[in-house]
Write a protein that holds these residues in place. Sequence first.
Motif, PDB file in Angstrom:
ATOM      1  N   LEU A  29       0.479  49.003  64.593  1.00  0.00           N
ATOM      2  CA  LEU A  29       0.816  48.682  63.210  1.00  0.00           C
ATOM      3  C   LEU A  29       2.313  48.445  63.081  1.00  0.00           C
ATOM      4  CD1 LEU A  29      -0.367  48.618  60.226  1.00  0.00           C
ATOM      5  CD2 LEU A  29       0.468  50.980  60.067  1.00  0.00           C
ATOM      6  N   ARG A  87       4.568  47.882  57.461  1.00  0.00           N
ATOM      7  CA  ARG A  87       3.282  48.019  56.782  1.00  0.00           C
ATOM      8  C   ARG A  87       2.811  49.469  56.718  1.00  0.00           C
ATOM      9  NH1 ARG A  87      -0.459  43.697  59.792  1.00  0.00           N
ATOM     10  NH2 ARG A  87      -1.957  44.431  58.238  1.00  0.00           N
ATOM     11  N   TRP A 102      -0.251  51.215  54.473  1.00  0.00           N
ATOM     12  CA  TRP A 102      -1.393  51.774  55.199  1.00  0.00           C
ATOM     13  C   TRP A 102      -1.597  53.238  54.835  1.00  0.00           C
ATOM     14  CZ3 TRP A 102      -1.371  55.988  58.425  1.00  0.00           C
ATOM     15  CH2 TRP A 102      -2.584  56.264  59.061  1.00  0.00           C
ATOM     16  N   THR A 128      -3.857  47.996  64.363  1.00  0.00           N
ATOM     17  CA  THR A 128      -4.631  47.050  63.570  1.00  0.00           C
ATOM     18  C   THR A 128      -5.715  46.451  64.462  1.00  0.00           C
ATOM     19  OG1 THR A 128      -3.127  45.217  64.083  1.00  0.00           O
ATOM     20  CG2 THR A 128      -2.683  46.503  62.093  1.00  0.00           C
ATOM     21  N   ASP A 186      -7.528  43.249  65.231  1.00  0.00           N
ATOM     22  CA  ASP A 186      -7.274  41.828  65.014  1.00  0.00           C
ATOM     23  C   ASP A 186      -8.249  40.969  65.806  1.00  0.00           C
ATOM     24  OD1 ASP A 186      -4.952  42.385  63.428  1.00  0.00           O
ATOM     25  OD2 ASP A 186      -3.854  42.781  65.283  1.00  0.00           O
ATOM     26  N   ARG A 208      -6.905  39.829  60.509  1.00  0.00           N
ATOM     27  CA  ARG A 208      -6.940  41.288  60.592  1.00  0.00           C
ATOM     28  C   ARG A 208      -8.282  41.764  60.058  1.00  0.00           C
ATOM     29  NH1 ARG A 208      -3.206  45.641  57.185  1.00  0.00           N
ATOM     30  NH2 ARG A 208      -4.752  47.312  57.285  1.00  0.00           N
ATOM     31  N   THR A 221      -8.170  48.763  60.564  1.00  0.00           N
ATOM     32  CA  THR A 221      -7.218  49.619  61.271  1.00  0.00           C
ATOM     33  C   THR A 221      -7.951  50.808  61.880  1.00  0.00           C
ATOM     34  OG1 THR A 221      -6.725  50.905  59.269  1.00  0.00           O
ATOM     35  CG2 THR A 221      -5.280  49.033  59.760  1.00  0.00           C
TER      36      THR A 221
END
Length: 312
Positions: A8, A12, A16, A64, A66, A71, A74
């Motif tokens: 991450l 962010r 989160w 994350t 992906d 995305r 998480t």
Amino acid sequence: MPLRLTPLDDARFDDWRAATRVRLLALRRESGMFVGGDAIERVDEFLDELLPHGLATETSLILTIDEGAHRRGTVWLAANNGVLFVVDLSFDSVPDARLLDQVLDRLKELARRQSVDRISMAVYVCDGTSRAFVEGRGFEVASIQMLLEPLPPRNPPSSLVLTPMTADRFVDFAASSEAAFAEDLASSGRYSAEDAAVESHRQMQLELPDGIESAGQELFTAEVDGEEVGVLWIGIRRRGGRPHAFILDIEIASDRRRRGYGRDVMIAAEREAARFGADSIGLHVFGFNEAAVRLYEGLGYRRVEERFLLSL
């Protein structure tokens, strides 16, 4: 398109953390694990304890999920004692089986790179996504948190009585309880035998710092016609601003089992809980103890949280 787990971005983290806090609060409240302001306090303590330095916390890893440029969610991980803990798993939309399979494959790869041979995940009963992740993928139930609320009206056991444990009896009880809990921890697969002994001793000291005189701890021998048939240990806690009882240990003597005494002791525990003003009882049971799980569910206890374990 291959799935990637990417650290991450620091920018962010605050978003989160805020979203995770909301999610954890909702799960704890909906499951019944905590109520009212207790849920807020416990979640904030949980986040502060596991992430004291944000993303710089060495014991946690936030990734994350992906897929190409998209995305998908998480995952928050922590490793300890040879176990990779999935602390939280969330998706931006409902994941399909293919995505869940790929996430688990990436976690297995990560675990092996870190020389970890087990993956553990706690799942609240109301968390459908996490349950979908563990079901059908080799995970086994390691332990269960259960709750009885409210306490139902029942007739007391006809002949069984609970008597406050004596100081002399406590010495033997404390030693045997600590040893038995260590054995169960190891049998659950969560700890090695050595680590289980350390953890059992730590928890015993935490709950009973002053032995039988420890505040908020009620210890009993269960007797029938003046003879001991078992022991009961209840911790008196707070839940939603009210007293809440938690059964820390219950044991029926080996030569007195299969006579209904386990059920009788549990019903007697309800009367003791009510005597302290509690209208709910919680307990923890290991997944391999299927007979105990059946007993508790037969008495009306419901599952609140289950911890799953996958051996690699």
